[in-house]
Design a protein around this motif. Sequence first.
Motif, mmCIF file in Angstrom:
data_model
loop_
_atom_site.group_PDB
_atom_site.id
_atom_site.type_symbol
_atom_site.label_atom_id
_atom_site.label_comp_id
_atom_site.label_asym_id
_atom_site.label_seq_id
_atom_site.Cartn_x
_atom_site.Cartn_y
_atom_site.Cartn_z
ATOM 1 N N TYR A 311 -1.344 4.661 0.099
ATOM 2 C CA TYR A 311 -0.102 4.606 0.880
ATOM 3 C C TYR A 311 0.499 3.207 0.835
ATOM 4 O O TYR A 311 1.698 3.033 0.618
ATOM 5 C CB TYR A 311 -0.377 5.024 2.333
ATOM 6 N N MET A 349 2.009 10.830 3.059
ATOM 7 C CA MET A 349 0.796 10.023 2.884
ATOM 8 C C MET A 349 0.350 9.422 4.208
ATOM 9 O O MET A 349 -0.825 9.470 4.584
ATOM 10 C CB MET A 349 1.077 8.888 1.892
ATOM 11 N N ARG A 350 1.309 8.838 4.906
ATOM 12 C CA ARG A 350 0.999 8.090 6.112
ATOM 13 C C ARG A 350 0.479 8.988 7.227
ATOM 14 O O ARG A 350 -0.520 8.678 7.884
ATOM 15 C CB ARG A 350 2.289 7.402 6.564
ATOM 16 N N SER A 408 0.956 9.076 -4.227
ATOM 17 C CA SER A 408 1.247 7.653 -4.425
ATOM 18 C C SER A 408 1.618 7.378 -5.884
ATOM 19 O O SER A 408 2.536 6.601 -6.167
ATOM 20 C CB SER A 408 0.038 6.812 -4.012
#
Lengths: 598, 598
Positions: A311, A349-350, A408
């Motif tokens: 990330y 992602m986060r 990513s």
Amino acid sequence: MIPYNAPLEEIRFVLNELSDIDRVNEIPDVAGFMEEGLRDAILAEAGRFAEDVLAPLNQLGDNQGVQWSVEGVKTPKEFGIAYRQFVDAEWNRLVLPTDIGGQGAPILLSAAVRETFVAANKSFCMCSELTTVGIEALLHAASDELKALYIPRMVSGEWSATMNLTEPQAGSDVGALRARAVPQADGTYRIFGQKIFISFGEHDLTENIVHLVLARTPNAPEGSRGVSLFLVPKFIPETNERNDVVCSGIEHKLGNHGSPTCTLVYGDDGEGAVGWLIGQENKGLQHMFVMINGSRFNVGLEGVALSERAYQQALSYARERIQGKAVDGGKESVAIIRHPDVRRMLMFMRSQTEAMRAVAFHLAAAQDLATKHPDKALRQERQAFVDLMIPVFKGWTSETAVDVTRTSILAHGGLGYITESGASQPLRDVLVCSIYEGATGIQAHDLVARKIMPDGGQTLNAWLNEVQATASYMLENADKLECRKIGNELHKSVQHAEAAVAWVIENYPLHNADVLAVSVPLLKLLGIIAGGWQMAKAAVAADALLELGQGNNSFYQSKLNSAYFYTQHILSQSYTLSHTVLNGSSMVNSLNDDVFKQ
Amino acid sequence: MIPYNAPLEEIRFVLNELSDIDRVNEIPDVAGFMEEGLRDAILAEAGRFAEDVLAPLNQLGDNQGVQWSVEGVKTPKEFGIAYRQFVDAEWNRLVLPTDIGGQGAPILLSAAVRETFVAANKSFCMCSELTTVGIEALLHAASDELKALYIPRMVSGEWSATMNLTEPQAGSDVGALRARAVPQADGTYRIFGQKIFISFGEHDLTENIVHLVLARTPNAPEGSRGVSLFLVPKFIPETNERNDVVCSGIEHKLGNHGSPTCTLVYGDDGEGAVGWLIGQENKGLQHMFVMINGSRFNVGLEGVALSERAYQQALSYARERIQGKAVDGGKESVAIIRHPDVRRMLMFMRSQTEAMRAVAFHLAAAQDLATKHPDKALRQERQAFVDLMIPVFKGWTSETAVDVTRTSILAHGGLGYITESGASQPLRDVLVCSIYEGATGIQAHDLVARKIMPDGGQTLNAWLNEVQATASYMLENADKLECRKIGNELHKSVQHAEAAVAWVIENYPLHNADVLAVSVPLLKLLGIIAGGWQMAKAAVAADALLELGQGNNSFYQSKLNSAYFYTQHILSQSYTLSHTVLNGSSMVNSLNDDVFKQ
């Protein structure tokens, strides 16, 4: 060099608000350790070590790898320097008991520290992690003589340890192993056989290597009931003689290039490698599996760590890369973080990384409570929860981390495909996490057969009730519309899970193959809900802290934002996964194998 | 060497039952080509070429890669031998028009052939694929002189072609490119600039390389409206002089190691590389984007091909690897294909590969109909469908192929992580497919902004009605319970899509950033439904063929099985994806960029 920033504010938030830290602090000796000033100082120091010492060697380890020769295995020389710094700073002792020279930190704190180390450099961390597991194995089952001889040098970091289970014909089915242990008149054994996939089975970071080896004594029962555990040192301490164990080669791998994966040959010279029995004969698997929850937890934590790293790499690129105009107008080219789909990828992602981290720390605290809390009833209740959640956590995070790290790469555009960008390393490094320490299918089998069925789903349903309570609280008490929506989705997900679990419990006794055919979707369902539960609790806490108005409002707002995103993009998969459990098992087992070939 | 088996029975089933082949056969000149005996002979010959010539070089290309020096780029010498066989057998001419020496096959047949070639060796195929695209570009826009000089040698395979769009600052935003073209008195141009990520930009498979280069003439308008297309040969045909274009380096990549990815420098000697304008000045992007549907289709087809290859590798391993006992009892160790979760993984790979293939061939036929069918109304209707579905197909298959190829690694257990097993090559090779020819976010933007909005969703809703008709037919007419269940899930998925599409159409005019934030989930939703539709039609066809009882019943049963599995494990994601479109956009755009950093 690709920078890494230890996410300390986020780690502190999860520790303080979500991890059960108050109950952990009820454990004698822990409260002092976890006093906020000391704890935060340790975290800050760990973050600096991860950022300044370990992260700069990560891509170097990936590019350079480790070198095998008949003399042994060489790690990059920078790894040797970093290893001495690591040991000098006593990071290897953090979680070890005080009576053997450890610092006695709770697993909760150790997990937070370890996340930053692994995110910075996963390959490097494996050596000391294996030594920690080896010490635990000796503490659990070795004789006092063996403990006295080996543990001090392992605690000091002068010696490392390895786990020797796998053989070419014995992977998931450990009981199929064939290595032999022949008893000698002096009470020692001679070990013969070949072990494969042995991480740090040979290397130059420590003076000696303590191999913990599963083997069979003569006339031992077949299968897993005839397996014993032996200690086989590379150098025999009393004489400093080289033992008859050699590394005949290392693997070329997709990732983890900084960590040697060795083939070890025992007794090739003919007389056998000298070994000592640990614990009871034929109880080797039980002795080793005492550490299984810890090992699987650590693998799951690797998924969290590499997701965070991936990330950060994507975020950094998205803030710097100028490309295209903003969709809402404007003539200037903008950083790609302004593009909605790039933002979606970042949130994808986060939010999942945050969810996995919160589940990790909560599960770390549960391990502390299960083993050390003074209240016996609480210990038992937490142990049942840990046993249930370990396979869920390990399977779910290692699979989710693949999605996160792969996203990513995509967020890096063309550069994501180029080796030098380092964009692919988190994916390549994390792909092994769903394989080692029991592949995802093995975790799902464990979950159903050994965690859900034995108590008829009692532990699982008790946890789902706890999740439901969080949902109800949010539906009834939350002021913010977003919080009520989060509560609503969480509520629905619990219903989906309850239906799936009821089906599993009803069908497993008569149709276990059908249930196992959808056991991975079940595992993912429970993992996603565990994440959704923690994200919901994070939203409640962030909302309250925003009301107080005394902290970093932008940070609290970001927690609400992540929770909402997770709920709508990830937790909403609970419908599909439950549907798959309820409807997706037939036809997987009923057909002849040849049909797959058609 | 890892074997590959061209799935000819499956390919024939999809061609015959699902691909619209009857309407393709209404195109003059095609019916003869597609007569079953000839067609199957071509497919069988292609399968043999893929299996015997291309597949054995796949892992070699991955391990050995291509070598750069100042003299140029060397491919593995085995690639050179195979390339001559490929050209001698005229595989490069299959889909080219007959009037330039091609064989004039429909895209439908070419897609089936190309699937097998790419599955066998993706890197190898890229060279001739680029040449095909280059020929199309020249046919579309070049002067008669350029056509006469270049096309015959490109058709013969003696010369290859490249596409030069990307520069360091101009990737997705092609209009940001800076390469310059300076007009000369003799009507030629001198080209200056640097291009990156140029596949087969330099290599030793052909005598000459025809670079198609986007550049700006002096005083051209800014952005994409000031871009012109030039032909820049490596050797100038009239003089055989070396032109001033050099390959200054090649990329180290995650995969596609057998395909050189070049940096090309034009005009470094000072006078510029000699180039010829293709088509009109400042219309370069339009000229090049004529080929965009074909190029994106080909990338999507790569996802199908590598998914098939990964499935075959996993299946082969699952049939051979002995490990563990069967869950339904028995004392003997069994092949892991007997384990329910391994079977689930195989079905996960297989069913999605079949769905993607069926969508691919149906879309290939639609391209044939759109360009060559005598009925103008049908041509227009099919062109609208092609324009709509290309971004869906490209985005969905390239993303799905990542899930499939990654699952193949997992199914290999520990061996999946080991380089020599070759288990990771399909994943590494396919990861670029969601990046090049427009990353998934670019496809999703194209889908919403240029395919759905301009006709107010008319083409999309017409297609959804067609899907609904299949669902209704199955609900009303199917005898088998599985078929009715498939119809029911397909029906629900259409409802989910209709809700999502209505939201998109309502919200895009005022809140385009919000809609774009969920455009990838929308794209995946439509891709999954396209796959579900084809799988439903496959189930109907297989059911009817089973009733007839004259064919390979085991194969037809496997089609029903795949369709059912797909419906319950994959198509059921439509609920979640629709939910995400309807609820998941807010907060992605509203927050300050700094919040991502917190």
